[in-house]
Design an enzyme around this catalytic site. Sequence first.
Site: not given
Length: 313
Positions: A12, A93-94, A118, A202, A251
Amino acid sequence: MSKKIAITFPGQGSQTVGMLADLATAFPVVRQTFDEGSQALGVDLWALSQQGPKEQLDETQNTQPAMLCAGMAVMRVMNLQKALSPLVLAGHSLGEYTALVAAGVLELSDAVRLVSMRGRFMQEAVPAGTGAMAAILGLDDDQVREVCATGAQGQVAEAVNFNSPGQVVVAGNAEAIARVAELAKAAGAKRALLLDVSVPSHCALMRPAAERLAEALHAIAFKSPRLPVLHNVSVTEANEPAAIQQLLVEQLFSPVRWVETVREIAGRGAELVLEAGPGKVLTGLAKRIDKSLAALPVFDSASLETAMESINA
């Protein structure tokens, strides 16, 4: 002879209105990939990514499926040019979800639905305006951890993205992150920039979202990976579907260990790291983390040509 390559997928923040328009003109598979995702989600992701409005594209539950489709579209275009055999895949991440689709762990349609949920779970876990993230530039990792510990004052303030040496992102309650930013400047940080994000990713504030994500993950079929994928939480591979699901849950509230990830990629013998998707964020980070690594982004026809020439050089 082809170079040994690794492929990384951005997360993102790399989305832009009009992303991949040039590539889509030359390669129908780009639009086909977005259409596949749109059908699964019931949202026209291509129209959203091309026309916006930006505010709507930037909503977490929209950004995540759009970026997933963008990364997979680039991956498919590259595979049309040359059958790629990357040493390893990784995503920021994503982007880890995109890597798992590319490795055959998840179907694109399932992954698109999953990351939209999510995003929604993340947004609903923390009311708008109550969480924040900031990039701290010019302090080492331990100094950032120290200012987080001092600035928390009973709230959440954590170092969450270890992006490159001297660039660490912090996340938590908005008041705590404002305190951390001031403390970081006082400790000698070159800059402490509040990020334009709607969710403090996170950190511990994401635990409620992680619990909901765990339920959603168990309803989706996961397969063992056909290619190695390095996970953000562990910087290791996982081969069992249940282990992969658990790492995706963790995560959400654990740091992205990107510096270690890039060093692991280099340690496996990769000579070239390709960033599949909009922007050049991961390419810049890779060069800062390990100057011996060649890194190139792929997001339009010109960058695709450069990357393919570099693989074969």
